[in-house]
Write a protein that holds these residues in place. Sequence first.
Motif, short mmCIF file in Angstrom:
data_model
loop_
_atom_site.label_atom_id
_atom_site.label_comp_id
_atom_site.label_asym_id
_atom_site.label_seq_id
_atom_site.Cartn_x
_atom_site.Cartn_y
_atom_site.Cartn_z
N ILE A 25 0.83 -1.20 0.00
CA ILE A 25 0.00 0.00 0.00
C ILE A 25 0.87 1.25 0.00
CG2 ILE A 25 -1.94 -1.16 1.10
CD1 ILE A 25 -1.23 0.33 3.67
N ASP A 26 0.32 2.32 -0.56
CA ASP A 26 1.06 3.57 -0.67
C ASP A 26 0.65 4.54 0.44
OD1 ASP A 26 -1.41 4.56 -1.43
OD2 ASP A 26 -0.87 4.83 -3.52
N GLU A 27 1.23 5.73 0.39
CA GLU A 27 0.99 6.73 1.44
C GLU A 27 -0.46 7.20 1.49
OE1 GLU A 27 3.06 7.62 3.91
OE2 GLU A 27 4.36 6.09 3.05
N THR A 28 -1.12 7.26 0.34
CA THR A 28 -2.53 7.65 0.33
C THR A 28 -3.37 6.61 1.07
OG1 THR A 28 -2.22 8.79 -1.78
CG2 THR A 28 -4.48 8.29 -1.14
N ALA A 29 -3.10 5.35 0.85
CA ALA A 29 -3.82 4.29 1.54
C ALA A 29 -3.54 4.35 3.04
CB ALA A 29 -3.45 2.92 0.98
N LYS A 30 -2.30 4.64 3.42
CA LYS A 30 -1.97 4.77 4.85
C LYS A 30 -2.71 5.94 5.47
CE LYS A 30 2.64 2.85 4.42
NZ LYS A 30 4.08 3.14 4.48
N GLN A 31 -2.81 7.03 4.74
CA GLN A 31 -3.54 8.19 5.24
C GLN A 31 -5.02 7.84 5.42
OE1 GLN A 31 -3.31 11.63 2.68
NE2 GLN A 31 -4.38 12.94 4.13
N LEU A 32 -5.58 7.11 4.48
CA LEU A 32 -6.97 6.69 4.59
C LEU A 32 -7.15 5.74 5.78
CD1 LEU A 32 -9.82 6.74 3.41
CD2 LEU A 32 -9.10 4.94 1.81
N LEU A 33 -6.20 4.82 5.97
CA LEU A 33 -6.25 3.92 7.12
C LEU A 33 -6.23 4.71 8.42
CD1 LEU A 33 -6.12 1.10 8.42
CD2 LEU A 33 -3.62 1.20 8.13
N ASN A 34 -5.40 5.75 8.49
CA ASN A 34 -5.34 6.59 9.69
C ASN A 34 -6.69 7.25 9.98
OD1 ASN A 34 -2.63 6.01 10.11
ND2 ASN A 34 -1.92 7.83 9.02
N VAL A 35 -7.34 7.75 8.95
CA VAL A 35 -8.64 8.40 9.13
C VAL A 35 -9.68 7.38 9.60
CG1 VAL A 35 -10.53 9.59 7.93
CG2 VAL A 35 -8.16 10.23 7.45
N ALA A 37 -9.16 4.56 11.21
CA ALA A 37 -8.84 4.15 12.58
C ALA A 37 -9.19 5.24 13.59
CB ALA A 37 -7.37 3.78 12.68
N ARG A 38 -8.93 6.48 13.24
CA ARG A 38 -9.24 7.60 14.15
C ARG A 38 -10.75 7.68 14.40
NH1 ARG A 38 -7.50 11.75 11.30
NH2 ARG A 38 -9.54 12.61 10.90
N HIS A 39 -11.53 7.59 13.34
CA HIS A 39 -12.99 7.62 13.49
C HIS A 39 -13.49 6.43 14.31
CE1 HIS A 39 -14.57 10.99 11.03
NE2 HIS A 39 -13.37 10.93 10.49
N HIS A 40 -12.94 5.27 14.02
CA HIS A 40 -13.36 4.07 14.75
C HIS A 40 -13.02 4.19 16.24
CE1 HIS A 40 -13.04 -0.19 16.08
NE2 HIS A 40 -14.18 -0.26 15.41
N ALA A 41 -11.85 4.72 16.55
CA ALA A 41 -11.43 4.90 17.95
C ALA A 41 -12.34 5.87 18.70
CB ALA A 41 -9.98 5.37 18.01
N GLY A 43 -15.46 5.97 18.24
CA GLY A 43 -16.78 5.36 18.28
C GLY A 43 -17.70 5.81 17.16
N LYS A 44 -17.12 6.37 16.10
CA LYS A 44 -17.90 6.87 14.97
C LYS A 44 -17.35 6.27 13.68
CE LYS A 44 -18.21 11.29 17.36
NZ LYS A 44 -17.73 12.66 17.36
N ALA A 45 -17.52 4.98 13.50
CA ALA A 45 -16.99 4.32 12.32
C ALA A 45 -17.50 4.98 11.05
CB ALA A 45 -17.36 2.84 12.33
N LEU A 46 -16.60 5.15 10.10
CA LEU A 46 -16.96 5.75 8.82
C LEU A 46 -17.75 4.76 7.97
CD1 LEU A 46 -13.70 7.46 7.47
CD2 LEU A 46 -15.80 8.59 8.15
N THR A 47 -18.70 5.28 7.25
CA THR A 47 -19.36 4.47 6.24
C THR A 47 -18.53 4.57 4.96
OG1 THR A 47 -20.72 6.27 5.37
CG2 THR A 47 -21.64 4.98 7.21
N VAL A 48 -18.78 3.66 4.05
CA VAL A 48 -18.08 3.72 2.77
C VAL A 48 -18.41 5.04 2.08
CG1 VAL A 48 -17.90 2.68 0.47
CG2 VAL A 48 -17.98 1.22 2.51
N THR A 49 -19.65 5.48 2.15
CA THR A 49 -20.06 6.74 1.53
C THR A 49 -19.31 7.92 2.13
OG1 THR A 49 -22.26 5.82 1.09
CG2 THR A 49 -22.05 8.21 1.01
N GLU A 50 -19.18 7.94 3.45
CA GLU A 50 -18.44 9.03 4.10
C GLU A 50 -16.97 9.01 3.69
OE1 GLU A 50 -21.05 9.41 8.22
OE2 GLU A 50 -19.40 7.96 8.12
N ALA A 51 -16.40 7.82 3.59
CA ALA A 51 -15.00 7.72 3.18
C ALA A 51 -14.81 8.24 1.76
CB ALA A 51 -14.53 6.27 3.28
N MET A 52 -15.75 7.93 0.89
CA MET A 52 -15.65 8.37 -0.50
C MET A 52 -15.68 9.89 -0.62
SD MET A 52 -15.40 5.58 -2.27
CE MET A 52 -15.95 5.88 -3.92
N ALA A 53 -16.22 10.57 0.39
CA ALA A 53 -16.32 12.03 0.37
C ALA A 53 -15.11 12.71 1.01
CB ALA A 53 -17.60 12.46 1.09
#
Length: 114
Positions: A25-35, A37-41, A43-53
Motif C-alpha cells: 500500500i502507498d501513502e494515500t492508503a496509509k492516510q486513509l487507514l489513519n482516518v 482508525a481515528r474515526h473508529h477509535a 466510536g464513529k466508524a466511517l461508512t463507505v459513503t463518508e470515506a468516499m467524500a
Amino acid sequence: MKSTYLRFLQLLHVVDGNSTSLVDIDETAKQLLNVIARHHAQGKALTVTEAMALSSVASPATIHRKLDDLREVGLIEQIFEGKNRRTKYLVPTQAADKYFSNLGDVIKQTFASE
C-alpha cells in the motif's frame, strides 16, 4: 528536534518495512487507514459513503481503489450494524491494530533515545 524527527522517520521506515501488510500500500492508503482508525477509535466508524467524500485524502475514485487495497491486505474490513444491510462501516482489523501498536512503540523509542 530535527534529530528526534529524523530518528522517528528512521524507526517508522523499519516498522513499515517489517510489516508484510504494508508492503503493497502507498501513502494515500496509509492516510486513509489513519482516518478510518481515528474515526473508529472515537466510536464513529466511517461508512463507505463518508470515506468516499474525504476530498482531503483523494478523489472518490482513488479512495475506492485504496479501500480495496486496504481490504485486500487485511487492514480494514466492512461490517454491517444491526439489521441495516445497506450501510457498510469501515473498521480496522487486528492487523491494523498491531501496526498502530508498533507505531506507538516507535514514538516511545524515539523519545527514549533522546
